[in-house]
Design an enzyme around this catalytic site. Structure first.
Site, PDB file in Angstrom:
ATOM      1  N   GLU A 153      83.582  25.879 -31.712  1.00 18.33           N
ATOM      2  CA  GLU A 153      84.371  27.044 -31.288  1.00 18.33           C
ATOM      3  C   GLU A 153      83.466  28.243 -30.980  1.00 18.33           C
ATOM      4  OE1 GLU A 153      87.862  27.762 -33.713  1.00 18.33           O
ATOM      5  OE2 GLU A 153      87.833  29.885 -33.208  1.00 18.33           O
ATOM      6  N   ASP A 164      82.402  15.901 -47.134  1.00 18.61           N
ATOM      7  CA  ASP A 164      83.737  15.420 -46.775  1.00 18.61           C
ATOM      8  C   ASP A 164      84.636  16.654 -46.592  1.00 18.61           C
ATOM      9  OD1 ASP A 164      86.329  14.487 -46.705  1.00 18.61           O
ATOM     10  OD2 ASP A 164      86.066  13.037 -48.315  1.00 18.61           O
ATOM     11  N   HIS A 188      86.144  37.969 -28.077  1.00 21.41           N
ATOM     12  CA  HIS A 188      85.653  36.711 -27.507  1.00 21.41           C
ATOM     13  C   HIS A 188      85.104  36.963 -26.107  1.00 21.41           C
ATOM     14  CE1 HIS A 188      87.785  33.312 -29.883  1.00 21.41           C
ATOM     15  NE2 HIS A 188      87.276  34.239 -30.672  1.00 21.41           N
TER      16      HIS A 188
HETATM   17  C1  MEV Z   1      90.443  31.378 -34.961  1.00 28.15           C
HETATM   18  O1  MEV Z   1      89.728  30.171 -35.011  1.00 28.15           O
HETATM   19  C2  MEV Z   1      90.529  31.990 -36.339  1.00 28.15           C
HETATM   20  C3  MEV Z   1      91.421  33.232 -36.455  1.00 28.15           C
HETATM   21  O2  MEV Z   1      92.704  32.938 -35.912  1.00 28.15           O
HETATM   22  C4  MEV Z   1      91.507  33.576 -37.910  1.00 28.15           C
HETATM   23  C5  MEV Z   1      92.500  34.660 -38.231  1.00 28.15           C
HETATM   24  O3  MEV Z   1      93.464  34.852 -37.484  1.00 28.15           O
HETATM   25  O4  MEV Z   1      92.289  35.295 -39.287  1.00 28.15           O
HETATM   26  C6  MEV Z   1      90.839  34.367 -35.647  1.00 28.15           C
END
Ligand code: MEV
Length: 387
Positions: A82, A282, A379
């Site tokens: 990600e 795991d 992002h």
């Molecule tokens: C995305 O992978 C994770 C989030 O959704 C976590 C959150 O909302 O606290 C950004």
């Protein structure tokens, strides 16, 4: 090596080869270990691990710098697909560093095994007999797991948990608590449960069905805390105290509401699973345990706590974490072995503490972005920088 700073500013601007060279120097990796960073498992080993193997599957391995945990510098190896997670964690670790780094702790590495007894004619009397015979029963396990015993682990206690009213009628559940030291301990506890089963069957005059570990390993917990100066949360558009108050309110939302709690806790696992994958753990067991723990009060909730104290944003995460640093993939997978070396060869408790710190860092980064510019904006900014 351990004394070298983990603060690597500008690390992201290097090429993968330059980064790998820097890490190799930092962690004193030999040629073989450096090679393992480019793909570790060979097909023959894979073929011995699972059935019907036809190939290998690779994912990116990255480093989150800047971590200080219990006054020690750490670079965190992360396996994740990600975007933004690695950068977010590096950023959060930099903020936490300003407040002295993460403080962590853990319980002894105690696993739980379950033995299910059904058709027990007198469950109450059987429970009393099992409790009374605990020492003799545990002595039946004396020949098992000599290495774990030599290192100070081994069976600790038997607990009897009657389930008087299940869909399949009454049953008696026996919990075996066992300190598995640096092993994750699934095999060790399963073997011990299977060894005890005939004795328990005889004592209870019932029938043994399941003999298996519980992934709700709530006797094997780790916790991490951090303090971030509120002023450090300030950005161009947001005041530090607004961001801190926002994070506290976001956490309260995730404590009150399971729909939000699931997403909040998922974010923790962006950090925790990434270290788990890199070090050959795991991760399904870890997730199962943590989610069950998050619902232990009958209501699924956030695993974290955030509050403001003396001009600092204070965070805490505590959860079950059954991990191992001996056996399994940690031995077989060259990349996992190398990742553990980058983490300065921690024992299982230290690894669990590092992983909880990773989870808390990820949560801090996610909440900070969510309560300020928003996660998509963040992002996109990162993505633009990468391009
Ligand atoms: C995305 O992978 C994770 C989030 O959704 C976590 C959150 O909302 O606290 C950004």
């Amino acid at each position: 090596m351990a004394s070298a700073s983990s603060r690597l500013s500008g690390f992201y601007q290097l090429s993968p080869t330059q980064r790998r060279q820097l890490i190799a120097t930092w962690a004193e990796l030999d040629d073989e270990e450096q090679a393992a960073l480019l793909g570790g498992l060979d097909i023959a080993t894979a073929d011995h691990l699972i059935e019907n193997v036809i190939g290998l599957y690779t994912l990116p391995l990255a480093i989150a710098p800047n971590f200080i945990i219990n006054e020690r510098n750490y670079l965190l190896p992360l396996v994740i697909e990600e975007p933004s997670v690695v950068a977010a964690m590096a950023n959060a670790a930099r903020l936490v560093r300003l407040g002295g780094g993460f403080r962590t702790g853990s319980t002894e590495p105690v696993m739980i095994g379950q033995i299910q007894l059904i058709d027990v004619p007198y469950p109450h009397a059987a429970a009393l007999r099992i409790r009374a015979l605990q020492d003799e029963l545990l002595a039946k396990l004396a020949h098992l797991h000599p290495t774990i015993r030599r290192l100070g682990g081994g069976p600790i206690e038997l607990q009897v948990r009657p389930l008087p009213d299940t869909d399949a009628g009454p049953m008696l559940i026996v919990h075996l608590l066992m300190d598995t030291r640096d092993a994750m301990g699934a095999n060790a506890i399963n073997t011990a449960c299977e060894t005890l089963a005939p004795e328990l069957e005889a004592i209870s005059e019932g029938r043994v069905l399941l003999r298996i570990l519980s992934n709700l390993s709530d006797q094997r917990r780790a916790w991490a805390e951090c303090r971030v100066p509120v002023t450090a949360l300030e950005s161009e558009d947001f005041k530090g105290r607004e961001v801190a108050a926002g994070i506290v309110a976001a956490n309260a939302f995730a404590i009150a509401d399971p729909y939000r709690a699931a997403t909040h806790n998922k974010g923790l696992f962006n950090g925790i699973d990434a270290v788990a994958l890199a070090t050959g753990q795991d991760w399904r067991a870890i997730e199962a345990g943590a989610h069950a723990y998050a619902a232990r009060q009958g209501h699924y909730r956030a695993l974290t706590d955030w509050h403001v104290e003396d001009a600092a944003l204070v965070g805490r995460l505590e959860m079950p974490l059954a991990v191992g640093t001996v056996g399994g993939l940690t031995k077989l997978h060259p990349t996992a072995r190398t990742a553990l070396k980058i983490l300065q060869r921690p024992d299982a408790r230290t690894l669990s503490e590092i992983m909880v710190a990773a989870g808390l860092a990820q949560n801090l980064a996610a909440l900070r972005a969510l309560v300020s510019e928003g996660i998509q904006q963040g992002h996109m900014r990162l993505h633009a920088r990468r391009l």
